[in-house]
Design an enzyme around this catalytic site. Structure first.
Site, mmCIF file in Angstrom:
data_model
loop_
_atom_site.group_PDB
_atom_site.id
_atom_site.type_symbol
_atom_site.label_atom_id
_atom_site.label_comp_id
_atom_site.label_asym_id
_atom_site.label_seq_id
_atom_site.Cartn_x
_atom_site.Cartn_y
_atom_site.Cartn_z
ATOM 1 N N GLY A 159 -3.669 30.150 11.495
ATOM 2 C CA GLY A 159 -2.599 29.337 10.925
ATOM 3 C C GLY A 159 -1.237 29.914 11.256
ATOM 4 O O GLY A 159 -0.599 30.550 10.423
ATOM 5 N N SER A 161 1.201 28.250 14.140
ATOM 6 C CA SER A 161 2.177 27.217 14.511
ATOM 7 C C SER A 161 2.426 26.230 13.378
ATOM 8 O O SER A 161 1.535 25.936 12.585
ATOM 9 C CB SER A 161 1.679 26.427 15.721
ATOM 10 O OG SER A 161 1.730 27.193 16.875
ATOM 11 N N GLU A 278 -4.572 40.004 22.058
ATOM 12 C CA GLU A 278 -5.092 38.844 22.787
ATOM 13 C C GLU A 278 -4.626 38.853 24.232
ATOM 14 O O GLU A 278 -5.337 38.470 25.143
ATOM 15 C CB GLU A 278 -4.645 37.546 22.109
ATOM 16 C CG GLU A 278 -5.164 36.332 22.864
ATOM 17 C CD GLU A 278 -4.836 35.016 22.193
ATOM 18 O OE1 GLU A 278 -4.296 35.041 21.084
ATOM 19 O OE2 GLU A 278 -5.125 33.986 22.803
ATOM 20 N N GLU A 404 6.136 29.109 29.951
ATOM 21 C CA GLU A 404 7.587 29.335 29.958
ATOM 22 C C GLU A 404 7.942 30.521 29.058
ATOM 23 O O GLU A 404 8.775 31.362 29.425
ATOM 24 C CB GLU A 404 8.317 28.059 29.506
ATOM 25 C CG GLU A 404 8.274 26.922 30.528
ATOM 26 C CD GLU A 404 6.882 26.319 30.718
ATOM 27 O OE1 GLU A 404 6.088 26.322 29.750
ATOM 28 O OE2 GLU A 404 6.570 25.861 31.837
#
Lengths: 419, 340
Positions: A159, A161, A278, A404
């Site tokens: 949880g 974004s 990650e 990006e």
């Protein structure tokens, strides 16, 4: 690839180095010379892993969604745990085998070779929540959660974004107020992969609205069965009706303060260590698996176009470059593992690799359609190794930091260009 | 399994890097007002020979240092960064070929006393009664020996075997070029283990190209940190920043695969040719892309001969064609079996 669809990203990369527990995993190097030799013990471990996988990899297809997928992934995790393979590099005190990163790498190589399933429902638990709890958690949190994650008893979701905070994760607004010995959460999260199948959630909430934006966030363990949580399913582009994402609404959701991981208001630092992980070693198994995917495509292309055509056609040239690039990803993985095994924190090379690998996955998935030809218009009901994964690959350059954002991180953190 | 250089290897790299930055800075390639042809590196060979760099991978009996492909690749990356003359390929590959064929010349080559150019085929080669083909000779003006880079691997020949030599202006103006022909010429070297030589040739081209890609990246980033437009340094604009990030990614990919391949080649593993081929594919791709992007990041000045941006791109094209360009190398890749 992260199984998490969460598109959040930090602007910081790896500011705190690897999780503290990673130190325990460091191999003692037998030699400091550059080499690709594995010790006789490593080779014995490899043979053992290969045999076990040969006998135990599920023969039935992984159900594509919902309860069947959850049951499948948890059962496969439990089978690995019972066989002693679930936490090769996890410390023994948490139920792992306490072996080094080299052994973990060997396990992933054999896992890929055996075509073992990508049990992505367990990714967040095993690769986000567990390392975070190992590094920052209380003894109680560790003892309760780590064995359940490793044994395949629970699934976790992420949880991070929010509807208005994706790339700008640090601006998140989901609010949590201290009320006695609880936090009371109100707000919403979005792009939450498999929230409908998860027992627990790693949840970032704003616990201080006055402090600078990165200083008022807390990392919280949220029980998905708590009253006040509601889900709105969000279908994704891979196939009609594919429920993968959710928007999660929190309406006066009460979470015990004892579920805060790390200090209150230090959640940004805690979350960054997870993201750093990650971007480092957690995606190793995926990186190794793609060599196998490319060879499957080469085989298919040989059958369809003939061996000699591959040495002249445009598609052969693309496949050759993909072979070389997949080999390079493995080389990068080995290089990162060597660094970690030597006790060095994963550095800039991890962010370079992640940015490269996510785009490489897309190129590999894309060429599958050219190898298949016109029949790529068909969407198989079952046994679909190419079309859904192709469509799914569009998430590779979005999830866990868009390409990006990755380039910003490389430009600023690695190359020292100004913001 | 370990892929980081040892302290000793780091020392070797530091030494050669310091040597080159003193005696072969890239600025040496700036054209004078008359333009410049050729590469002024001949004076480096005896010095590099004395320091042992030319014979890193050769046995001590052959006048070498007794190290291997890993050290050679590390040093070739530095040669690429400094755009050392392509004669370095002739010297290094030629010394190995001479040593393997028990030619007495090996120790003289690694001492830097014999000049060794290279020859790259223009089109097909026939090898029924010796080698026959048309070639580009590179850095062969004063060469006694020539290493012929065929797709099957390198061969060593006397320079006198080449006929019909004619001057030929080169696009890479620091790489002296001639056209010449071989007719039924017999190599001096035996081709007993041509796959090993072929893997080494691919690996060293890749290492050199990896150095080019890193040097072009460094040059672009330095410029992006310094050049201002609209009141800000251009590196703060994402349009430029992201280009630099892509260059960094390409250079890292190349560097890691070169390291990996160098170990595979050094250990003489069965997949040596595969990984050396992969190394050339990613490294030349990186050198070409970074060479081009470096020019773009510089804007108009990058298009001039007053900066060095163009020389990295041109040298990348030269390295591309050595022993077979990307197109041919990709075809060769598809003709190989993937490692088990």
């Amino acid at each position: 690839m992260s199984a998490s669809g969460d598109m959040s990203s930090g602007y910081s990369f790896n500011i705190h180095g690897p999780p503290a527990w990673a130190d325990n995993f460091c191999d003692c190097l037998e030699t400091s010379l550059m080499n690709l030799d594995f010790s006789p013990e490593d080779e014995a471990f490899r043979a053992e892993a290969r045999d076990w996988l040969h006998d135990n990899v599920p023969r039935e297809e992984r159900p594509p969604s919902d309860d069947g997928m959850r049951a499948f992934d948890l059962a496969w995790q439990k089978l690995q745990y019972d066989g002693g393979w679930a936490g090769v590099s996890w410390p023994e005190e948490y139920g792992g085998r306490g072996l080094g990163l080299t052994r973990q790498l060997i396990w992933y190589e054999e896992y890929a070779r055996a075509g073992a399933p990508n049990a992505e429902l367990l990714f967040v638990g095993c690769n986000h929540a567990a390392p975070t709890i190992m590094t920052w958690g209380t003894d109680e949190q560790k003892q309760y959660h780590l064995p359940r994650i490793l044994k395949g008893e629970v699934a976790w979701c992420q949880g991070f974004s929010e509807p208005n905070n994706g790339s700008d994760l640090g601006g998140l607004r989901c609010r949590a107020v201290v009320d006695g010995d609880h936090l009371v959460v109100n707000g919403s999260k979005i792009w939450t992969s498999s929230a409908h199948l998860a027992d627990w959630q790693e949840l970032l909430v704003r616990t201080d609205t006055v402090a600078p934006k990165h200083k008022g966030i807390s990392w919280v363990i949220c029980d998905m069965n708590t009253p006040g949580i509601e889900l709105r399913p969000i279908l994704i582009m891979t196939a009609p009706g594919h429920h993968h994402f959710n928007q999660v609404f929190y309406n006066n959701v009460r979470i015990p303060l004892s579920n805060v991981v790390g200090p209150l208001n230090e959640g940004w630092k805690v979350a960054m260590s997870t993201l750093g992980f990650e971007r480092g070693t957690a995606s190793m198994s995926e990186q190794i698996r793609y060599n196998v995917v490319v060879e499957k495509l080469v085989e298919m292309a040989r059958e369809r176009f003939g061996a000699s055509a591959l040495e002249h056609d445009e598609i052969g040239a693309r496949l050759a470059q993909l072979r070389a690039e997949s080999a390079a990803v493995r080389a990068m993985t080995y290089s990162i593992a060597s660094r970690a095994a030597g006790g060095q924190p994963p550095g800039s090379e991890a962010s370079l690799m992640r940015a490269f690998f996510s785009q490489l996955q897309q190129r590999i998935r894309r060429i599958a359609l050219d190898v298949i030809g016109e029949d790529a218009l068909e969407l198989p009901d079952t046994n679909d190794p190419w079309i859904r994964p192709y469509l799914r690959s569009y998430s590779n350059t979005i999830a866990a930091g868009t390409s990006e954002i990755q380039r910003n991180i490389i430009g600023e953190r690695v190359l020292g260009l100004p913001r | 399994m370990h892929l980081l250089p040892t302290n000793e290897q780091v020392q070797i790299v530091d030494t050669v890097a310091a040597f080159l930055s003193n005696l072969a800075p890239v600025e040496r390639l700036r054209p004078d007002k008359h333009g410049q042809i050729g590469n002024p590196d001949a004076s480096l060979w005896p010095q590099l020979g004395e320091l042992g760099f030319l014979g890193l991978g050769l046995a001590e009996d052959d006048g070498g240092i007794g190290l291997g492909a890993v050290e050679e690749a590390l040093v070739f990356r530095e040669y690429g960064r400094n755009l050392v003359s392509t004669e370095i390929f002739g010297i290094t590959l030629g010394a190995h070929l001479a040593a393997e064929s028990n030619l007495n010349t090996a120790s003289e080559i690694v001492a830097g006393n014999i000049r060794v150019g290279i020859a790259n085929p223009r089109g097909a080669i026939t090898s029924e009664n010796g080698l026959s083909a048309s070639f580009h000779l590179m850095e062969a003006g004063e060469a006694e020996l020539i290493v012929v880079l065929t797709p099957d691997g390198p061969h060593l020949l006397p320079a006198s075997a080449f006929e019909d030599g004619e001057d030929c202006p080169g696009m890479d103006s620091h790489n002296l070029l001639h056209r010449a022909t071989l007719r039924n010429a017999r190599p001096l070297s035996s081709a007993a283990s041509s796959n090993a030589h072929r893997s080494r040739a691919l690996l060293l081209s890749a290492a050199y190209a990896s150095g080019l890609s890193k040097a072009a990246l460094d040059m672009a980033v330095d410029y992006a940190k310094m050049r201002e437009q609209f009141g800000k340094v251009i590196g703060s604009f994402q349009a430029v920043k992201h280009k630099c990030a892509d260059m960094a990614i390409a250079a890292e990919v190349a560097s890691c695969q070169v390291d990996f391949a160098s170990v595979v080649v050094a250990e003489n593993r069965p997949d040596a040719l595969y990984h050396a081929t992969a190394a050339k594919l990613v490294a030349v791709d990186a050198a070409l892309k970074n060479g081009a992007t470096n020019i773009q990041v510089h804007g108009a000045i990058g298009f001039t001969a007053e900066t060095d941006a163009h020389v990295y791109l041109k040298r990348a094209h030269t390295i591309d064609v050595l022993g077979g360009d990307l197109r041919k190398t990709r075809a060769s890749m598809m003709g190989q079996a993937a490692p088990a």
